[in-house]
Design a protein around this motif. Structure first.
Motif, PDB file in Angstrom:
ATOM      1  N   PRO A 308       0.802  -1.226   0.000  1.00  0.00           N
ATOM      2  CA  PRO A 308       0.000   0.000   0.000  1.00  0.00           C
ATOM      3  C   PRO A 308       0.834   1.274   0.000  1.00  0.00           C
ATOM      4  N   ALA A 309       2.125   1.150   0.317  1.00  0.00           N
ATOM      5  CA  ALA A 309       2.991   2.331   0.312  1.00  0.00           C
ATOM      6  C   ALA A 309       3.729   2.494  -1.020  1.00  0.00           C
ATOM      7  N   ALA A 310       3.470   1.615  -1.987  1.00  0.00           N
ATOM      8  CA  ALA A 310       4.177   1.670  -3.273  1.00  0.00           C
ATOM      9  C   ALA A 310       3.920   2.992  -3.989  1.00  0.00           C
ATOM     10  N   GLY A 311       4.959   3.477  -4.657  1.00  0.00           N
ATOM     11  CA  GLY A 311       4.837   4.709  -5.421  1.00  0.00           C
ATOM     12  C   GLY A 311       4.256   4.471  -6.798  1.00  0.00           C
ATOM     13  N   PRO A 312       3.989   5.547  -7.531  1.00  0.00           N
ATOM     14  CA  PRO A 312       3.353   5.420  -8.857  1.00  0.00           C
ATOM     15  C   PRO A 312       4.136   4.545  -9.830  1.00  0.00           C
ATOM     16  N   GLN A 313       5.479   4.680  -9.846  1.00  0.00           N
ATOM     17  CA  GLN A 313       6.265   3.903 -10.798  1.00  0.00           C
ATOM     18  C   GLN A 313       6.199   2.415 -10.465  1.00  0.00           C
ATOM     19  N   ARG A 317       4.743  -0.524 -12.883  1.00  0.00           N
ATOM     20  CA  ARG A 317       5.576  -1.665 -13.262  1.00  0.00           C
ATOM     21  C   ARG A 317       4.868  -2.981 -12.946  1.00  0.00           C
ATOM     22  N   LEU A 318       4.220  -3.060 -11.779  1.00  0.00           N
ATOM     23  CA  LEU A 318       3.515  -4.281 -11.409  1.00  0.00           C
ATOM     24  C   LEU A 318       2.273  -4.479 -12.283  1.00  0.00           C
ATOM     25  N   LEU A 319       1.581  -3.405 -12.582  1.00  0.00           N
ATOM     26  CA  LEU A 319       0.421  -3.498 -13.469  1.00  0.00           C
ATOM     27  C   LEU A 319       0.825  -4.046 -14.831  1.00  0.00           C
ATOM     28  N   TYR A 320       1.952  -3.572 -15.327  1.00  0.00           N
ATOM     29  CA  TYR A 320       2.436  -4.038 -16.629  1.00  0.00           C
ATOM     30  C   TYR A 320       2.790  -5.516 -16.559  1.00  0.00           C
ATOM     31  N   ALA A 321       3.368  -5.948 -15.442  1.00  0.00           N
ATOM     32  CA  ALA A 321       3.850  -7.325 -15.326  1.00  0.00           C
ATOM     33  C   ALA A 321       2.713  -8.338 -15.182  1.00  0.00           C
ATOM     34  N   ILE A 322       1.651  -7.987 -14.448  1.00  0.00           N
ATOM     35  CA  ILE A 322       0.622  -8.998 -14.154  1.00  0.00           C
ATOM     36  C   ILE A 322      -0.747  -8.667 -14.738  1.00  0.00           C
ATOM     37  N   GLY A 323      -0.943  -7.461 -15.253  1.00  0.00           N
ATOM     38  CA  GLY A 323      -2.229  -7.102 -15.840  1.00  0.00           C
ATOM     39  C   GLY A 323      -3.167  -6.503 -14.801  1.00  0.00           C
ATOM     40  N   ALA A 352      -5.849   3.861   2.700  1.00  0.00           N
ATOM     41  CA  ALA A 352      -5.761   4.883   1.645  1.00  0.00           C
ATOM     42  C   ALA A 352      -4.856   4.400   0.514  1.00  0.00           C
ATOM     43  N   GLY A 353      -3.765   3.688   0.879  1.00  0.00           N
ATOM     44  CA  GLY A 353      -2.862   3.153  -0.135  1.00  0.00           C
ATOM     45  C   GLY A 353      -3.536   2.130  -1.022  1.00  0.00           C
ATOM     46  N   TYR A 354      -4.352   1.279  -0.434  1.00  0.00           N
ATOM     47  CA  TYR A 354      -5.092   0.300  -1.226  1.00  0.00           C
ATOM     48  C   TYR A 354      -6.062   1.001  -2.197  1.00  0.00           C
ATOM     49  N   ARG A 355      -6.688   2.058  -1.724  1.00  0.00           N
ATOM     50  CA  ARG A 355      -7.621   2.788  -2.598  1.00  0.00           C
ATOM     51  C   ARG A 355      -6.891   3.403  -3.786  1.00  0.00           C
ATOM     52  N   VAL A 356      -5.702   3.915  -3.538  1.00  0.00           N
ATOM     53  CA  VAL A 356      -4.896   4.488  -4.624  1.00  0.00           C
ATOM     54  C   VAL A 356      -4.537   3.401  -5.627  1.00  0.00           C
ATOM     55  N   GLN A 357      -4.194   2.220  -5.122  1.00  0.00           N
ATOM     56  CA  GLN A 357      -3.835   1.118  -6.018  1.00  0.00           C
ATOM     57  C   GLN A 357      -5.027   0.701  -6.885  1.00  0.00           C
ATOM     58  N   LEU A 358      -6.200   0.628  -6.286  1.00  0.00           N
ATOM     59  CA  LEU A 358      -7.384   0.278  -7.065  1.00  0.00           C
ATOM     60  C   LEU A 358      -7.672   1.316  -8.125  1.00  0.00           C
ATOM     61  N   ALA A 359      -7.515   2.588  -7.776  1.00  0.00           N
ATOM     62  CA  ALA A 359      -7.735   3.656  -8.743  1.00  0.00           C
ATOM     63  C   ALA A 359      -6.744   3.564  -9.892  1.00  0.00           C
ATOM     64  N   ALA A 360      -5.497   3.184  -9.582  1.00  0.00           N
ATOM     65  CA  ALA A 360      -4.490   3.025 -10.638  1.00  0.00           C
ATOM     66  C   ALA A 360      -4.884   1.915 -11.597  1.00  0.00           C
ATOM     67  N   ASP A 402      10.281   3.759 -16.497  1.00  0.00           N
ATOM     68  CA  ASP A 402       8.851   4.093 -16.325  1.00  0.00           C
ATOM     69  C   ASP A 402       8.133   4.228 -17.665  1.00  0.00           C
ATOM     70  N   PHE A 403       8.567   3.403 -18.665  1.00  0.00           N
ATOM     71  CA  PHE A 403       7.904   3.313 -19.964  1.00  0.00           C
ATOM     72  C   PHE A 403       7.999   4.608 -20.779  1.00  0.00           C
ATOM     73  N   ARG A 404       8.904   5.493 -20.376  1.00  0.00           N
ATOM     74  CA  ARG A 404       8.994   6.798 -21.060  1.00  0.00           C
ATOM     75  C   ARG A 404       9.750   6.752 -22.388  1.00  0.00           C
ATOM     76  N   PRO A 405      10.820   5.941 -22.532  1.00  0.00           N
ATOM     77  CA  PRO A 405      11.577   5.965 -23.795  1.00  0.00           C
ATOM     78  C   PRO A 405      10.688   5.673 -25.005  1.00  0.00           C
ATOM     79  N   ASP A 406      10.838   6.514 -26.045  1.00  0.00           N
ATOM     80  CA  ASP A 406      10.039   6.327 -27.252  1.00  0.00           C
ATOM     81  C   ASP A 406      10.722   5.334 -28.189  1.00  0.00           C
ATOM     82  N   ARG A 407      10.171   5.203 -29.381  1.00  0.00           N
ATOM     83  CA  ARG A 407      10.705   4.206 -30.310  1.00  0.00           C
ATOM     84  C   ARG A 407      12.173   4.482 -30.654  1.00  0.00           C
ATOM     85  N   ALA A 408      12.505   5.739 -30.888  1.00  0.00           N
ATOM     86  CA  ALA A 408      13.890   6.067 -31.245  1.00  0.00           C
ATOM     87  C   ALA A 408      14.841   5.666 -30.120  1.00  0.00           C
TER      88      ALA A 408
END
Length: 419
Positions: A308-313, A317-323, A352-360, A402-408
């Motif tokens: 629940p204390a995890a930051g946005p990045q 990253r976890l959302l990308y890994a597990i869906g 509150a941390g869990y709520r933020v995670q659900l919203a993400a 954090d998925f920022r690098p573009d194709r180039a």
């Protein structure tokens, strides 16, 4: 069989033109067809009606002939058991000839047809499922189901032990209906019969137990009924792996508003199981589909990454890994675990941390890696495992950024790693 009252106004589904056409066709030439079962029960309870069932004193082959003569599609869904399904304008009415049980073995019955409505009612499972309704709204109650509906009392028709001996699955139906419709203490005779015959449950086909348990878990609040099943010694035979009932109660409380219209029985099943090993055993025994098995075991893997204390990045990253589906499942289950294990002691910042995670998870759109195998091969990397390995390295770097690098930027990193 005397009528007890008349429904006025008629339920909407009774007045549906397709239903009217089907009933008129089935009765053309004599005999009666009456609605029965869940559609009548739910209408009396002012609940939505999903399936329309009817009973008739006309033989199934004749019902089928009449329906087809009226230009309505007739499907022989169970002619051996006297059942025909009429389909018109996407509306289905399942019509079954009145029956009596000649012989039963706890799993299946040998039947005989009858024209006695009261006898047919006596072979049904629960009183609230044994009311008949004429197309004009006339209601018949041969076994006292109306009073049970009005008081929220789930009761077997006739002798409870006999009903269960005819089909042991009725034992689980008793608890399922209590979870959905019961508003008073369970019927003592029915509960005693369930206790007595619970050891026979493992003899039933896994899919039959699965269907009942998942329907029970879809009740608004199934936890009290699961406690009742445990106290009665039924749960140890139906689902011995269910060891975390407090987590089910906590999960139901957490998801009450968001799941009010459509509860998630599989997630609720995961909440009461101890680990992925138990999940696999349950999935095999209850014959869950491959997709259900995979989701169930994914929900039961250790949720160490759910913080629940995890930051946005870290969340992304976890959302990308597990869906997002698995992520949402794990967040809710971990939250329920904390609530169950530490009732009243979960800090506000954790919730509150869990709520933020659900919203993400709710707003998550999975990004796509900007490079692919063709880009790797264009650099001279031969087709095969080397391509996948190289892309995995680029993907890890891209995720860390954090998925920022573009194709180039990704192409440059790919070229750098390729040497």
């Amino acid at each position: 069989m005397q009528p007890v009252r008349r429904l006025d106004p008629l339920p909407d589904w009774v007045s549906d033109p397709a239903v009217i056409s089907i009933m008129q066709a089935a009765m053309a030439g004599g005999g009666r067809v009456r609605f029965v079962g869940g559609c009548v029960r739910n209408s009396l309870m002012r609940l939505p009606v999903a399936d329309i069932d009817a009973a008739t004193d006309v033989q199934a082959e004749e019902v089928m002939r009449r329906i087809e003569a009226a230009g309505i599609r007739a499907v022989p869904t169970g002619l051996d058991h006297g059942t025909v399904t009429a389909v018109k304008d996407h509306v289905k009415v399942e019509i079954t000839t009145l029956r009596v049980d000649v012989e039963t073995d706890g799993r299946r019955a040998r039947i005989a047809y009858t024209d006695d409505w009261a006898e047919d009612a006596k072979r049904r499972d629960l009183t609230m499922n044994a009311l008949f309704l004429d197309p004009d709204g006339t209601l018949y109650d041969p076994v006292g189901g109306l009073a049970d509906i009005e008081t929220g009392r789930v009761r077997f028709v006739g002798e409870a032990e006999r009903r269960i001996q005819e089909d042991v699955l009725r034992l689980l139906r008793f608890f399922r209906f209590h979870a959905h419709y019961g508003r008073m203490a369970p019927d003592e005779e029915g509960l005693a019969a369930c206790k007595r015959f619970a050891p026979l449950l493992p003899n039933l086909a896994g899919e039959r137990i699965r269907d009942e348990l998942l329907k029970l878990l879809a009740a608004r609040d199934p936890a009290p009924t699961f406690y009742l099943m445990r106290q009665a010694g039924v749960l140890s035979h139906a689902l011995p792996e269910a060891t975390h009932l407090r987590r089910l109660a906590a999960l139901t409380l957490l998801t009450g508003e968001m799941e009010e219209a459509a509860p998630d029985p599989l997630r609720r099943l995961a909440s009461i199981l101890p680990d992925a090993k138990a999940g696999k055993e349950v999935a095999t025994r209850l014959r869950l589909s491959n997709a259900e098995r995979d989701r169930l075991t994914a929900m039961l893997k250790p949720a160490a990454d759910i913080d629940p204390a995890a930051g946005p990045q870290d969340r992304r990253r976890l959302l990308y890994a597990i869906g997002d589906e698995t992520y949402r499942d794990l967040v809710l289950l971990d939250w329920a675990r904390r609530l169950a294990d530490q009732p009243g002691a979960v800090p506000a910042w954790v919730e509150a941390g869990y709520r933020v995670q659900l919203a993400a998870a709710d707003g998550w759109v999975r990004p796509k890696l900007p490079v692919n195998g063709e880009d790797a091969m264009a650099l001279g990397i031969p087709t095969g495992p080397a391509v996948g390995k190289l892309l995995k390295q680029v993907e890890g770097w891209w995720m860390e950024a954090d998925f920022r690098p573009d194709r180039a930027a990704c192409l440059a990193r790919l070229k750098e790693l390729a040497g």
